[in-house]
Design a protein around this motif. Structure first.
Motif, PDB file in Angstrom:
ATOM      1  N   ASP A  18      38.260   0.506 -68.947  1.00  0.00           N
ATOM      2  CA  ASP A  18      37.100   0.928 -69.741  1.00  0.00           C
ATOM      3  C   ASP A  18      35.810   0.723 -68.965  1.00  0.00           C
ATOM      4  O   ASP A  18      34.858   1.512 -69.098  1.00  0.00           O
ATOM      5  N   LEU A  19      35.762  -0.322 -68.147  1.00  0.00           N
ATOM      6  CA  LEU A  19      34.587  -0.566 -67.304  1.00  0.00           C
ATOM      7  C   LEU A  19      34.388   0.605 -66.340  1.00  0.00           C
ATOM      8  O   LEU A  19      33.271   1.099 -66.161  1.00  0.00           O
TER       9      LEU A  19
ATOM     10  N   ASP B  89      33.230   3.727 -68.329  1.00  0.00           N
ATOM     11  CA  ASP B  89      31.817   3.664 -68.714  1.00  0.00           C
ATOM     12  C   ASP B  89      30.907   3.967 -67.526  1.00  0.00           C
ATOM     13  O   ASP B  89      29.810   4.508 -67.701  1.00  0.00           O
ATOM     14  N   CYS B  90      31.341   3.606 -66.324  1.00  0.00           N
ATOM     15  CA  CYS B  90      30.519   3.846 -65.124  1.00  0.00           C
ATOM     16  C   CYS B  90      30.495   5.309 -64.714  1.00  0.00           C
ATOM     17  O   CYS B  90      29.489   5.789 -64.167  1.00  0.00           O
TER      18      CYS B  90
ATOM     19  N   ARG C 128      39.112   9.307 -72.268  1.00  0.00           N
ATOM     20  CA  ARG C 128      39.806   8.032 -72.356  1.00  0.00           C
ATOM     21  C   ARG C 128      40.718   8.122 -73.567  1.00  0.00           C
ATOM     22  O   ARG C 128      40.253   8.350 -74.692  1.00  0.00           O
TER      23      ARG C 128
END
Length: 497
Positions: free
Chosen positions: A146-147, A150-151, A159
């Motif tokens: 998820d990191l 998000d980037c 996702r």
């Protein structure tokens, strides 16, 4: 002014137009132009009457900061105590950073033109290698994915939980088959049978390529949570599906509890699935995240009282009180409710707005699956699951549904309140009731597949041994643990429902 690479030529024509219109030297206001690979600044446009030369200091690269990558974000989270520093996680983040930097300069192929479709031409590209993260439960695989998600500064990204993705794929395949136009003579194949009979058969139509193309057109960066294969219907199409997806330029980031070599282990007709494994490994860097720490278990100190063991309290009174509290926040009355979707009706006896008061029998003893549980997530934000029994080899069907139910609810941030005879860590007793017992559902499946119950090869198939359920239940226990934490319940407030 925001433009893409395609618009640079148009931008040049814009300034040339200015040059033709202006009869004296001018200086235009500074304008920032954001491009996919950084920020550029138009300082000024200068032109004179004696020449149509385009004299400019346009597109001088500015020293603006690039979007933050996974490493920067991870270090920030560690500094803010949102994450604990973990050397194993840092190795995974380094691999995600590698992928991030490569996708920043990657241009996915454009959809084929009408002429290309007519001629059957397809531009095959080599996308950057994705990342396949595997390891034990609770080690932070999903959090790191998820990191990365998000980037990623792209619009065409997705996702999705792998179960939900495959449900969507099967729906698309069904819709594609319905849209097939009547096939005329040139598209028919003629055969002479051995007995001399002349027959005309329709040529086989493969809906996978157009389905893969439609998925790639929507999202070329796809992040899969819980990449697992337990369904034979999924297993049989994965090789063709992902071959087409990779040919269309998608990049895959995935998390899983299994190494790619162990996917669909001992599955029915696994020989047909096995060619998919090298395809996946050739397009993803496989990395293990197994620090031996279950971070979900460490959050138990802030647990929300949402799982009631009958021998430890008056569980029925506790859930009645909670149901009254949640129902008071709804603009509805307590009533039975029938959900209608996909041509079927599913009835629940006690609901109130976005709250469902149900039992294990209602949810897991009926013929419900991932699509049904996903539908519940769209309708209810809080679900009571009462009377969860101890599950063993004699109840593999119910265990499979319960695993799928918790996976789906967890991925969609649904709040749950449960009652059971035992703590959540003791629900599944894998060895009890094994012996040579074969449950009714397994017997029916064996009969449908023409398999013989007493054959050793039949007994070794994972859908009959319970091996897959025992493996997956560790994940279920870990997720149930996190679903009882205050942090998980607070996430509901941040969801747009």
């Amino acid at each position: 002014m925001v433009v893409g690479d395609d618009d640079l030529l148009s931008l040049n024509f814009l300034y040339l137009h200015y040059a033709l219109q202006i009869t004296q030297v001018v200086e235009l206001p500074e304008t920032q132009i954001e491009l996919p690979r950084g920020m550029f600044v138009v300082r000024r446009v200068v032109c004179g009457p004696a020449s149509l030369c385009f004299l400019t200091t346009v597109a001088q690269e500015a020293t603006t900061k690039k979007p933050e990558g996974p490493i920067t974000l991870y270090n920030n989270y560690v500094a803010e105590n949102k994450l604990f520093y973990d050397e194993y996680q840092k190795n995974v983040v380094d691999e995600l950073q590698r992928c991030y930097e490569e996708v920043l300069t990657y241009t996915p192929p454009a959809p084929p033109s009408m002429l290309q479709k007519f001629l059957g031409w397809q531009k095959v590209v080599t996308p950057p290698s994705g990342v396949y993260i595997w390891g034990t439960v609770g080690t932070g695989k999903t959090r790191l994915m998820d990191l990365f998600f998000d980037c990623a500064p792209f619009n065409r990204k997705r996702r999705v939980h792998f179960n939900s993705f495959m449900l969507d794929v099967h729906k698309r395949i069904h819709a594609e088959k319905k849209n097939i136009k009547k096939i005329h003579s040139p598209d028919q194949a003629r055969y002479f049978e051995p007995d001399g009979t002349y027959t005309i058969n329709l040529r086989p139509y493969d809906p996978i390529p157009p389905v893969a193309r439609s998925i790639a057109d929507e999202s070329w960066l796809i992040c899969f949570d819980e990449f697992q294969v337990t369904d034979i219907g999924d297993a049989m199409i994965l090789k063709r599906l992902f071959t087409e997806l990779f040919n269309n330029g998608i990049v895959v980031i995935a998390t899983s509890n299994r190494h790619p070599d162990d996917l669909y282990k001992n599955g029915l007709q696994r020989s047909n699935f096995s060619p998919f494994i090298p395809i996946l490994k050739s397009h993803c860097e496989v990395i293990n995240l197994d620090s031996g720490i279950d971070y979900r278990m460490q959050q138990l100190s802030g647990s929300q009282k949402a799982f009631f063991v009958k021998s430890e309290c008056d569980a029925e009174a506790e859930v009645k009180a909670l149901f009254k509290i949640f129902s008071a926040e709804e603009t509805d009355v307590v009533r039975p409710r029938t959900l209608t979707y996909h041509g079927r009706n599913v009835t629940f006896q006690k609901t109130c707005g976005g709250v469902l008061d149900s039992t294990f029998e209602e949810l897991c003893n009926r013929a419900l699956g991932a699509s049904d549980y996903l539908q519940l997530c769209h309708v209810f934000h809080t679900i009571f699951i009462k009377d969860i029994p101890i599950l063993n080899q004699r109840s593999k069907g119910q265990a499979r549904r319960f695993i799928t139910l918790i996976d789906t609810f967890y991925d969609n941030k649904v709040r749950i309140v449960c009652t059971s005879d035992v703590p959540h860590t003791q629900i599944f007793k894998g060895d009890e009731g094994h012996s040579e017992f074969v449950d009714k559902e397994s017997l029916m499946l064996m009969d449908d597949l023409g398999l013989k119950e007493k054959n050793q090869s039949t007994k070794a198939i994972n859908i009959f041994t319970g091996e897959e359920e025992m493996f997956a239940f560790d994940r279920t226990v870990s997720r149930l643990t996190q679903m009882m934490t205050q942090e998980y319940w607070q996430e509901y407030n941040s969801q747009m429902r």
